[in-house]
Design a protein around this motif. Structure first.
Motif, PDB file in Angstrom:
ATOM      1  N   SER A  17      37.795  32.064  30.377  1.00 49.22           N
ATOM      2  CA  SER A  17      38.890  32.112  29.401  1.00 49.22           C
ATOM      3  C   SER A  17      40.227  31.717  30.024  1.00 49.22           C
ATOM      4  N   LEU A  18      40.270  31.602  31.354  1.00 54.00           N
ATOM      5  CA  LEU A  18      41.545  31.346  32.038  1.00 54.00           C
ATOM      6  C   LEU A  18      42.231  30.057  31.579  1.00 54.00           C
ATOM      7  N   PRO A  19      41.527  28.912  31.471  1.00 53.95           N
ATOM      8  CA  PRO A  19      42.222  27.697  31.029  1.00 53.95           C
ATOM      9  C   PRO A  19      42.916  27.857  29.682  1.00 53.95           C
ATOM     10  N   VAL A  20      42.228  28.488  28.726  1.00 54.25           N
ATOM     11  CA  VAL A  20      42.828  28.694  27.399  1.00 54.25           C
ATOM     12  C   VAL A  20      44.011  29.648  27.487  1.00 54.25           C
ATOM     13  N   GLU A  21      43.894  30.679  28.313  1.00 53.85           N
ATOM     14  CA  GLU A  21      44.997  31.631  28.457  1.00 53.85           C
ATOM     15  C   GLU A  21      46.217  30.961  29.087  1.00 53.85           C
ATOM     16  N   PHE A  22      45.996  30.022  30.004  1.00 48.95           N
ATOM     17  CA  PHE A  22      47.124  29.269  30.561  1.00 48.95           C
ATOM     18  C   PHE A  22      47.783  28.406  29.493  1.00 48.95           C
ATOM     19  N   ILE A  23      46.977  27.845  28.602  1.00 52.27           N
ATOM     20  CA  ILE A  23      47.522  27.038  27.501  1.00 52.27           C
ATOM     21  C   ILE A  23      48.390  27.895  26.587  1.00 52.27           C
ATOM     22  N   ASN A  24      47.920  29.110  26.303  1.00 54.15           N
ATOM     23  CA  ASN A  24      48.632  29.991  25.366  1.00 54.15           C
ATOM     24  C   ASN A  24      49.781  30.755  26.015  1.00 54.15           C
ATOM     25  N   GLY A  25      49.770  30.847  27.359  1.00 52.91           N
ATOM     26  CA  GLY A  25      50.701  31.744  28.042  1.00 52.91           C
ATOM     27  C   GLY A  25      52.015  31.120  28.435  1.00 52.91           C
ATOM     28  N   ASN A  26      52.906  31.967  28.962  1.00 52.00           N
ATOM     29  CA  ASN A  26      54.227  31.544  29.423  1.00 52.00           C
ATOM     30  C   ASN A  26      54.451  31.844  30.905  1.00 52.00           C
ATOM     31  N   ASN A  27      53.771  32.880  31.412  1.00 56.43           N
ATOM     32  CA  ASN A  27      53.893  33.216  32.832  1.00 56.43           C
ATOM     33  C   ASN A  27      52.603  33.872  33.306  1.00 56.43           C
ATOM     34  N   TYR A  28      52.436  33.947  34.622  1.00 59.76           N
ATOM     35  CA  TYR A  28      51.212  34.554  35.150  1.00 59.76           C
ATOM     36  C   TYR A  28      51.493  35.203  36.503  1.00 59.76           C
ATOM     37  N   THR A  29      50.573  36.082  36.885  1.00 58.60           N
ATOM     38  CA  THR A  29      50.693  36.818  38.146  1.00 58.60           C
ATOM     39  C   THR A  29      49.452  36.569  38.989  1.00 58.60           C
ATOM     40  N   ILE A  30      49.669  36.273  40.279  1.00 56.39           N
ATOM     41  CA  ILE A  30      48.548  36.027  41.187  1.00 56.39           C
ATOM     42  C   ILE A  30      48.684  36.895  42.434  1.00 56.39           C
ATOM     43  N   GLU A  31      47.569  37.022  43.130  1.00 55.21           N
ATOM     44  CA  GLU A  31      47.577  37.615  44.467  1.00 55.21           C
ATOM     45  C   GLU A  31      47.234  36.517  45.451  1.00 55.21           C
ATOM     46  N   ARG A  32      48.129  36.277  46.422  1.00 51.80           N
ATOM     47  CA  ARG A  32      47.931  35.222  47.411  1.00 51.80           C
ATOM     48  C   ARG A  32      48.134  35.815  48.807  1.00 51.80           C
ATOM     49  N   ASN A  33      47.072  35.827  49.591  1.00 58.47           N
ATOM     50  CA  ASN A  33      47.141  36.388  50.950  1.00 58.47           C
ATOM     51  C   ASN A  33      47.681  37.819  50.952  1.00 58.47           C
ATOM     52  N   GLY A  34      47.241  38.593  49.964  1.00 60.33           N
ATOM     53  CA  GLY A  34      47.643  39.993  49.886  1.00 60.33           C
ATOM     54  C   GLY A  34      48.986  40.237  49.233  1.00 60.33           C
TER      55      GLY A  34
END
Length: 449
Positions: free
Chosen positions: A173-190
């Motif tokens: 579902s991630l690709p569609v959520e990126f299409i619908n979304g405005n911002n996102y949160t990730i974890e990168r190297n802790g």
């Protein structure tokens, strides 16, 4: 043959949705003793493919597959029968009925569409359940496929925690959520990082083309698919289905790790460790000047990855009682996602309008081979979409009639027939413009992309 299979599914799905939508108007009209002059699948301009009169109603199939309609006596609709409106109102006519009855008649179609979408999703949950890769189970993070993912701000190994503050349950579902979304949160190297989704992300996604596949995948192991004819490692002992686990003693889990490591070993003779069945073998190999081994990567499904022990899928089966809330929730998520996409389309800066498609786009979402699960999934989505689109307050749509009827119920003042006629014409031309634009996009993409 592929086009024929897709087209057949599209026509079958569209016909089912149109007939049931129009039944949603037809049944309450009959219950309130309102005369229905025509009940048509597709439009019958000048002539019909099939027609038969039963009682007061002519039932038929038109030759223009752009929808369908019921012609209700005493109502200004797509038939634009203004001559009838010049005559004195008759008891069996739509205009003679109380506002609450007219409201129910007009809402009948969209109500059927929403109920049908929910019902199909319930039956899908009951029959097939859910089998998917949970986003939380992608412990190694994502594998960025191309520049689009990089422009989005992602790197290999990023763990996507949330989009617009909401966790995403299913990885696909991630690709569609990126299409619908405005911002996102990730974890990168802790480290937890918040990022904005670029305003032109959808525009770039459309220009990239849907045949390119997803811009992110779960990370793959480096399993050998095949050795090329000019591979320097044809006699190295490297074989199909070998999984590379180390390069010069450095442990490797994913293909992108191996790719990055090989970049620094161009033209060198190295040693790799491979897993073959239950054995680990050390093999001497040559790295090409391009930083490769002269092999293709085996493409694996998420089920294959689960069997190899890289990911754990979630498989939920539902009793009929459990399928009811699960199906209703699926319908809600579908509607909410569709509304978000419409908002993006009406914001020119996103470029989402470039992706607006007509009949070719809709037909192309059906699979090239018959699958009952896929067919009913798409039909449920289209039913929800059709219900919402018809509820928009555009005069030529059900939503326009609903707005005028609600205005009458609130103010006690009924809009004049001339006003309704002009509003219907304006709404009709607006729909024609949208229809031409959407199908024009399809033709442009077909010719030039």
């Amino acid at each position: 043959m592929e086009i024929l299979i897709k087209a057949s599914q599209f026509i079958l799905s569209l016909s089912l949705l149109i007939v049931l939508h129009e039944l949603g108007h037809f049944i309450p009209a009959k219950l309130f003793k309102t005369r229905v002059e025509k009940f048509y699948l597709f439009f019958d301009y000048k002539f019909s493919l099939v027609k038969k009169k039963v009682g007061d109603t002519v039932y038929g199939i038109g030759w223009i597959p752009l929808g369908g309609y019921v012609k209700i006596s005493g109502m200004i609709d797509e038939s634009m029968d203004t001559e009838q409106m010049k005559q004195p109102a008759q008891p069996w006519e739509f205009r003679s009925k109380p506002a609450w009855q007219r409201l129910i008649i007009m809402l009948g179609g969209v109500i059927v569409n929403f109920i049908l979408g929910i019902f199909i999703y319930i039956m899908l949950m009951y029959t097939y359940g859910e089998n998917f890769l949970p986003n939380d189970n992608v412990k190694g993070g994502v594998w960025v496929q191309d520049q689009l993912g990089t422009d989005l701000g992602l790197k290999n190994g990023d763990k996507i925690l949330s989009i617009d503050g909401n966790s995403v349950r299913k990885f696909n579902s991630l690709p569609v959520e990126f299409i619908n979304g405005n911002n996102y949160t990730i974890e990168r190297n802790g480290q937890v990082i918040e990022k904005e989704i670029p305003i032109d992300f959808i525009s770039k996604l459309i220009e990239r083309g849907k045949n390119e596949g997803s811009f992110i995948l779960p990370r793959y192991p480096f399993m050998v698919g095949a050795l090329s004819k000019d591979s320097p490692n044809l006699k190295s002992g490297l074989a199909t289905k070998d999984i590379i686990t180390a390069i010069n003693g450095v442990s490797i889990t994913y293909f992108d790790e191996a790719q990055k490591h090989l970049e620094g070993l161009k033209g060198q003779d190295i040693e790799i460790s491979v897993k073959r069945s239950n054995k680990t073998l050390n093999l001497p190999v040559k790295v090409t000047e391009d930083g490769a081994l002269g092999v293709s990567l085996a493409r694996l499904s998420v089920s294959d990855l689960e069997k190899l022990g890289y990911y754990e899928l979630e498989n939920n089966q539902f009793t009929f009682a459990e399928a009811i809330p699960a199906g209703a929730n699926k319908a809600y998520e579908t509607l909410a996602g569709y509304i978000k996409q419409l908002k993006k389309i009406f914001n020119p800066s996103t470029g989402a309008y470039k992706g607006l498609g007509g009949f070719i786009s809709i037909g192309s979402i059906f699979p090239s081979e018959w699958s009952a699960e896929s067919f009913w999934n798409i039909t449920a989505f289209l039913s929800i979409m059709l219900g919402f689109m018809n509820l928009l307050p555009i005069p030529a749509l059900d939503g326009g009639h609903v707005v005028f009827t609600l205005w009458e119920m609130i103010t006690g003042k009924k809009p004049g027939d001339k006003f309704l006629e002009y509003a219907q014409i304006a709404g009709f031309f607006l729909l024609i413009i949208l229809l031409l634009f959407a199908n024009g996009n399809d033709i442009y993409r077909w010719l030039f992309k």
